[in-house]
Write a protein that holds these residues in place. Structure first.
Motif, PDB file in Angstrom:
ATOM      1  N   SER A   5      88.052  72.864 -14.687  1.00 24.17           N
ATOM      2  CA  SER A   5      88.753  72.672 -16.016  1.00 24.17           C
ATOM      3  C   SER A   5      89.909  71.891 -15.753  1.00 24.17           C
ATOM      4  N   ASP A   6      90.459  71.326 -16.906  1.00 25.62           N
ATOM      5  CA  ASP A   6      91.815  70.947 -16.696  1.00 25.62           C
ATOM      6  C   ASP A   6      92.785  71.838 -16.481  1.00 25.62           C
ATOM      7  N   LEU A   7      94.049  71.358 -16.036  1.00 25.25           N
ATOM      8  CA  LEU A   7      95.132  72.337 -15.815  1.00 25.25           C
ATOM      9  C   LEU A   7      95.413  72.827 -17.350  1.00 25.25           C
ATOM     10  N   SER A 301     104.230  66.013  -6.700  1.00 19.99           N
ATOM     11  CA  SER A 301     104.447  67.398  -7.256  1.00 19.99           C
ATOM     12  C   SER A 301     105.109  67.699  -8.531  1.00 19.99           C
ATOM     13  N   LYS A 302     105.622  66.579  -9.021  1.00 19.90           N
ATOM     14  CA  LYS A 302     106.507  66.865 -10.124  1.00 19.90           C
ATOM     15  C   LYS A 302     105.425  66.669 -11.433  1.00 19.90           C
ATOM     16  N   LEU A 303     104.198  66.460 -11.131  1.00 23.35           N
ATOM     17  CA  LEU A 303     103.426  66.451 -12.349  1.00 23.35           C
ATOM     18  C   LEU A 303     103.237  67.630 -12.990  1.00 23.35           C
ATOM     19  N   TYR A 304     103.754  68.650 -12.579  1.00 20.92           N
ATOM     20  CA  TYR A 304     103.675  69.819 -13.304  1.00 20.92           C
ATOM     21  C   TYR A 304     105.005  70.129 -14.183  1.00 20.92           C
ATOM     22  N   GLY A 305     105.871  69.233 -14.184  1.00 21.72           N
ATOM     23  CA  GLY A 305     107.079  69.595 -14.829  1.00 21.72           C
ATOM     24  C   GLY A 305     108.273  70.272 -14.298  1.00 21.72           C
ATOM     25  N   TYR A 362      95.552  67.074 -13.238  1.00 27.06           N
ATOM     26  CA  TYR A 362      96.125  66.804 -12.227  1.00 27.06           C
ATOM     27  C   TYR A 362      95.161  65.334 -11.711  1.00 27.06           C
ATOM     28  N   GLY A 363      94.190  65.196 -12.075  1.00 23.66           N
ATOM     29  CA  GLY A 363      93.198  63.949 -11.728  1.00 23.66           C
ATOM     30  C   GLY A 363      93.805  62.845 -12.380  1.00 23.66           C
ATOM     31  N   ARG A 364      93.956  63.079 -13.745  1.00 21.51           N
ATOM     32  CA  ARG A 364      94.511  61.716 -14.605  1.00 21.51           C
ATOM     33  C   ARG A 364      95.935  61.460 -14.212  1.00 21.51           C
ATOM     34  N   TYR A 365      96.835  62.285 -14.011  1.00 25.19           N
ATOM     35  CA  TYR A 365      98.242  61.953 -13.773  1.00 25.19           C
ATOM     36  C   TYR A 365      98.520  61.917 -12.286  1.00 25.19           C
TER      37      TYR A 365
END
Length: 504
Positions: A5-7, A301-305, A362-365
């Motif tokens: 699934s997507d995050l 790692s900052k992709l999670y906000g 996580y794949g896209r960003y």
């Protein structure tokens, strides 16, 4: 190995929540039934039988709730007996004898004993079973019954990891009379019974009043499927759930609500840039090391906000495990050194490579960030997004790829580096020799030391670029206690969950 699934993203308030002041919104929440719990979960499982699917969502609902194994990894992350009272390993390391609990019954009243346990494990070993964890049991030669309470597992060669393997969701005990219907109507030995599955909406479990062990606090648990971001916003704003599982991003405004808190999940979800070690130029160690120096792990790692700070890793192993070796600084972010290594390996400036990414956020960003870093050291990167079925077939099974960004969620999966057919195409005699010693370990100290050697070996070989642990947390009502926060198994175990001051 993966989560299909997507995050899971969600915001803070629905339209209702944005129009109402926070204090009015909180006052509108319904009173909580003290013996019930409602949990939001990312995915609806394709089946409720975790022995026949690789989808982690099946075990997330059923493991240690409906189904139990001979062993388990508890809320402190420790390996413990479950349906087995204890076990003994022979001096030659080839025979495990498990002594089982007496008086255990399935939810339909059927008896659990060594004959049922042997059926469950022989079913797992069947090549046509479709069991997703079958590779963990490759060393098992036979499973036999010594008596109603004693089960014998004979090995082809020693395997110190077998008791852990028996704790996995795919190794739970099932009864031959009901196994055919477990996908839709699961019957186990656990502290909760299956009540109903409303497809597209929820799965409901109820307390097993005949449970053989310690009774749970809760009378009922409902797992609600959070299918859309808008739906999640509405459910949160209306106070219709008591917790959300595996949160990886949350809106700032929701974080100020006084009735919820973030609760850590010590799962072993490892984000890596996986490399096809057999595909030129990545069959050159200098090139793989160049990739490790080229990636700015802190930035990715900052992709999670801002609310989350993922723990960086330098190897394929969780920092929460006592055998973990900190190798984060082995390949510091250094574009100049990366370029020097690529030059030494005679990789031409502007060489094209393909980064295959799954259909996740996580794949896209993350894929864009990885591509930027690789282009900064001289590559031209082609981003190729594929659906999960294509990823599984072409990348995982056919090994037809160069690089892929992927999350490995299976616990204690360092053994994959010893497999000849694994999609990394890593074939290293030194690692296999270390892993053979891991399997032959006789003490916990010896096992941890050898697991450390295995970690160092794959890092020195730069098999993959090891990025960080996914910062998964649960968003739970503040009056809930008893979560299993340190177990690495992707599951939400209910047996110790209680509302404050609630008694069994």
């Amino acid at each position: 190995m993966r989560r299909l699934s997507d995050l899971f993203h969600f915001a803070c308030f629905s339209v209702i929540g944005r129009l109402m002041p926070p204090f009015l919104l909180l006052c509108s929440l319904p009173l909580q039934a003290s013996e019930h719990i409602r949990l939001g979960i990312q995915l609806e499982p394709p089946t409720l039988d975790p022995t026949v699917t690789a989808a982690a969502s099946a075990g997330e609902i059923t493991w240690c709730n409906l189904f139990e194994g001979l062993t388990l990894v508890d809320g402190e992350g420790l390996l413990r007996p479950r349906l087995a009272r204890k076990w003994h390993l022979s001096e030659d390391g080839l025979t495990y004898t498990f002594e089982l609990h007496k008086g255990v019954t399935f939810h339909d009243g059927s008896r659990f004993d060594a004959h049922v346990a042997a059926f469950s494990l022989n079913r797992l070993l069947d090549k046509n079973s479709g069991n997703p964890q079958q590779q963990w049991f490759e060393q098992v030669d036979s499973v036999t019954v010594q008596s109603d309470e004693h089960l014998i597992i004979t090995l082809k060669r020693p395997d110190a990891m077998l008791p852990f393997a028996l704790s996995l969701p795919a190794a739970v005990m099932v009864h031959p009379n009901t196994v055919a219907n477990n996908s839709e109507h699961p019957v186990g030995t656990g502290p909760f019974r299956f009540d109903r599955w409303e497809k597209g909406h929820s799965v409901t479990l109820k307390r097993n009043i005949d449970y053989w062990g310690k009774p749970p606090y809760l009378h009922q648990a409902q797992f609600l499927f959070m299918q859309t971001t808008v739906g999640t916003e509405n459910i949160l704003a209306e106070g219709l759930v008591d917790g959300l599982l595996s949160v990886t991003r949350v809106g700032n405004r929701f974080m100020i609500r006084p009735d919820y808190r973030m609760s850590a999940r010590k799962l072993q979800s490892k984000m890596i840039l996986a490399i096809n070690n057999a595909r030129p130029p990545f069959n050159d160690l200098r090139v793989r090391r160049a990739l490790s120096h080229a990636i700015d792990r802190n930035r990715v790692s900052k992709l999670y906000g801002a609310q989350f700070e993922p723990e960086l890793i330098g190897t394929h192993f969780p920092p929460s495990h006592p055998a973990y070796v900190d190798l984060v600084d082995r390949y510091p972010f250094d574009r100049l050194l990366a370029r020097q290594l690529l030059s030494a390996a005679e990789v031409p400036e502007g060489q094209t490579l393909t980064l295959t990414i799954p259909p996740t956020d996580y794949g896209r960003y993350g894929g864009l960030m990885i591509a930027d870093d690789l282009e900064a050291v001289g590559f031209r990167v082609k981003l190729e997004q594929v659906d999960w079925s294509t990823w599984m077939e072409r990348v995982f099974r056919q090994k037809d790829y160069e690089l892929t960004l992927i999350m490995h969620v299976e616990p204690m999966d360092l053994n994959i580096y010893a497999r000849d057919d694994y999609y990394f195409n890593y074939d290293n005699a030194a690692f296999k020799a270390i892993w053979e010693r891991v399997l032959n370990a006789r003490t916990e100290d010896e096992l941890h030391r050898l697991l450390g050697e295995a970690q160092r070996r794959i890092t020195e070989d730069a098999v993959n670029v090891y990025l960080f642990m996914r910062p998964e947390q649960n968003l739970m009502h503040r009056d809930l206690e008893g979560m299993w926060e340190k177990s690495p198994i992707p599951s939400f175990v209910l047996e110790d969950i209680r509302w404050k001051d609630q008694k069994r």
